[in-house]
Design a protein around this motif. Structure first.
Motif, short mmCIF file in Angstrom:
data_model
loop_
_atom_site.label_atom_id
_atom_site.label_comp_id
_atom_site.label_asym_id
_atom_site.label_seq_id
_atom_site.Cartn_x
_atom_site.Cartn_y
_atom_site.Cartn_z
N LEU A 96 0.83 -1.20 0.00
CA LEU A 96 0.00 0.00 0.00
C LEU A 96 0.87 1.26 0.00
O LEU A 96 0.67 2.18 -0.80
N MET A 100 1.16 3.83 -3.13
CA MET A 100 0.70 5.21 -2.97
C MET A 100 1.85 6.19 -3.14
O MET A 100 1.65 7.32 -3.59
N ASP A 145 -6.94 2.28 4.43
CA ASP A 145 -5.56 2.48 4.86
C ASP A 145 -4.82 3.50 4.00
O ASP A 145 -3.79 4.03 4.42
N ALA A 146 -5.33 3.77 2.81
CA ALA A 146 -4.67 4.75 1.95
C ALA A 146 -4.63 6.12 2.60
O ALA A 146 -3.71 6.91 2.37
N ILE A 308 -7.49 1.66 -3.44
CA ILE A 308 -6.09 2.08 -3.46
C ILE A 308 -5.56 2.19 -4.89
O ILE A 308 -4.98 3.22 -5.26
#
Length: 509
Positions: A96, A100, A145-146, A308
């Motif tokens: 992740l 990102m 969670d991003a 995401i």
């Protein structure tokens, strides 16, 4: 009046002294890379001792005996050797964060983030910026969670651009994203996930019981404004004064945008709107491409499950357009070059993630976390608390458990079968019991020693303070975690005594 002010000042001084002690003691710990290695060694020894004692518990969700597994056994050594690379590659934060970083890093390297912040902050009063960062952070959990990778660093940049301490801005964003994770004005994936577990457990007591994703909405939506106010106040009155004046590079300034920057921003804005419009067409209509193909539902849709990659694609698209208009992306080599530079900045995180991934995997494989949670729950039952105190006791116990089990759904799957039947028999509604769980699981996220994002958080801290360590993080975030939890418990008590609905048609009892 003077005595009251003097008392408040003394209390704040004492609090600063405690936080200084936490930071000092925490920073005397070894470097996090070595700390996780040491913790792995300690965990191996502890697992061997507990396993030799034949300790086990009945897993509340599965109804099966779960014994502590010995990491030093033949099975344990084989598992360690064969799972080490898998633990690292499948570490929740790794893919992740790096994915990102490709998008957000590109936006940063071409100057898009700085330009947007300069434009935004020129119109935002300094007095409310802390509250705004926390507010956006709380709402950010829609991106799952991003949000942890996007909002806290942006909060730091916002504060830096305003001549304030960037770590205070990062802390405000992290408090909203992490400690305020469960609150929102909108129904999020968390609501659907937890309500499904709650329903299955509640029906063991009442076959007609059903907890829907909106059953906590009134409570959680009101929490957004409460937490934004409290988080902003903590940032301005406790965190930033303690950090002092930032003495590092303050090159992010509020200079007027050039005509070319304004043009690039306008074109990028139009492309962003077009991207969102296309996405809406793919999500909003019934039977749309990114809806759940079986049920047509939004909460279980490929859109939310793939949020995401979608965010990554969004950042890459708008960054490319901005870089093109600004003349910074001219050939096919330029964009991957900027992305590579962004990934280089994350090298420290990758190194720390390797050992952090092993520690968390060791903890989960050994079943020590389940043993702690179930035995603690049994103790809560044995002391015979009744009324609201047992709900508060359950909340505090959850807060302790969540320090060691960071997956909210996994912890709820362990605790719900123990506590929900007990509290339902005391006439509490399953939706209210779920509230009691959610507020504690959320509040202590920022001070969990097994938080998978600790390496990322430390990397940001050290960007602005090379001497920062684990103690710095915990000292900075402890006020948010504790005050959020206390405020939420007070809010829960008010809902209980006034019999206010926690969701549409759903009451505490």
């Amino acid at each position: 009046m003077a005595n009251g002010a003097a008392g408040l000042n003394t209390e704040l001084q004492n609090q600063k002294g405690i936080l200084k002690w936490i930071e000092t003691v925490g920073n005397k710990l070894p470097h996090p890379f070595m700390l996780f290695i040491i913790l792995c060694g300690v965990l191996m020894v502890v697992s061997a001792i507990l396993s030799a004692m034949n300790l086990s518990v009945i897993h509340p969700g599965k109804g099966e005996a779960v014994a502590v597994k010995n990491l030093l056994s033949v099975e344990g050594i084989h598992w360690i050797l064969t799972s080490m690379l898998k633990n690292f590659v499948e570490f929740p934060a790794l893919g992740l964060v790096l994915a990102m970083t490709l998008g957000i890093g590109l936006a940063e390297k071409v100057g898009l983030l700085t330009t947007v912040l300069r434009k935004m902050m020129s119109h935002v009063p300094t007095a409310i910026v802390s509250y705004a960062v926390v507010f956006v952070g709380v709402l950010g959990n829609l991106a799952s969670d991003a949000a942890m990778v996007i909002i806290p660093p942006l909060g730091g940049l916002v504060f830096l651009a305003m001549g304030r301490h960037p770590i205070a801005g990062f802390a405000a964003g992290m408090a909203g994203v992490s400690s305020g994770f469960t609150a929102n004005l909108f129904i999020a994936g968390t609501d659907a996930l937890l309500s499904g577990i709650s329903t299955s457990v509640a029906q063991t007591i009442d076959a007609n019981a059903h907890v829907t994703p909106v059953d906590n909405w009134f409570f959680m939506s009101s929490s957004v404004f409460i937490l934004a106010f409290i988080g902003g106040w903590i940032t301005d009155k406790v965190i930033e004064p303690r950090l002092g004046t930032f003495k590092g590079d303050t090159s992010v300034q509020f200079d007027e945008l050039t005509p070319q920057e304004n043009k690039a921003l306008r074109v990028t804005g139009l492309v962003a709107l077009l991207f969102i419009a296309v996405l809406a067409v793919l999500v909003v209509p019934e039977g749309a491409l990114l809806r759940d193909p079986k049920t047509g539902d939004f909460l279980t849709s490929p859109f939310l499950k793939g949020i995401i990659p979608i965010i990554l694609l969004f950042f890459v698209t708008i960054s490319f357009v901005y870089g093109k208009v600004m003349g910074l992306i001219k050939t096919s080599k330029d964009m991957p070059h900027y992305m590579s530079e962004a990934i280089k900045d994350m090298s420290g995180f990758i190194v720390l993630a390797f050992t952090a991934a092993q520690f968390i995997a060791f903890f989960n494989w050994s079943n020590i976390g389940i043993l702690m949670a179930v035995n603690g729950a049994e103790f809560m039952k044995s002391i015979g608390l009744t009324g609201l105190p047992i709900v508060i006791g359950f909340t505090l116990f959850t807060g302790i458990c969540s320090l060691f089990i960071t997956s909210g759904s996994a912890l709820w799957a362990i605790l719900a079968p123990v506590f929900m039947p007990m509290l339902m028999l005391l006439d509490y509604s399953p939706a209210f019991i779920q509230v009691a769980y959610r507020i504690a699981d959320s509040a202590t996220n920022t001070i969990s020693p097994v938080n998978p994002y600790l390496p990322l958080i430390l990397a940001f801290y050290q960007k602005y303070n090379k001497n920062a360590g684990m103690g710095t993080i915990f000292a900075t975030m402890t006020p948010y975690a504790l005050v959020f939890l206390v405020i939420w418990i007070i809010q829960m008590a008010i809902w209980y005594f006034l019999d206010l609905p926690v969701g549409p048609g759903v009451y505490p009892r």
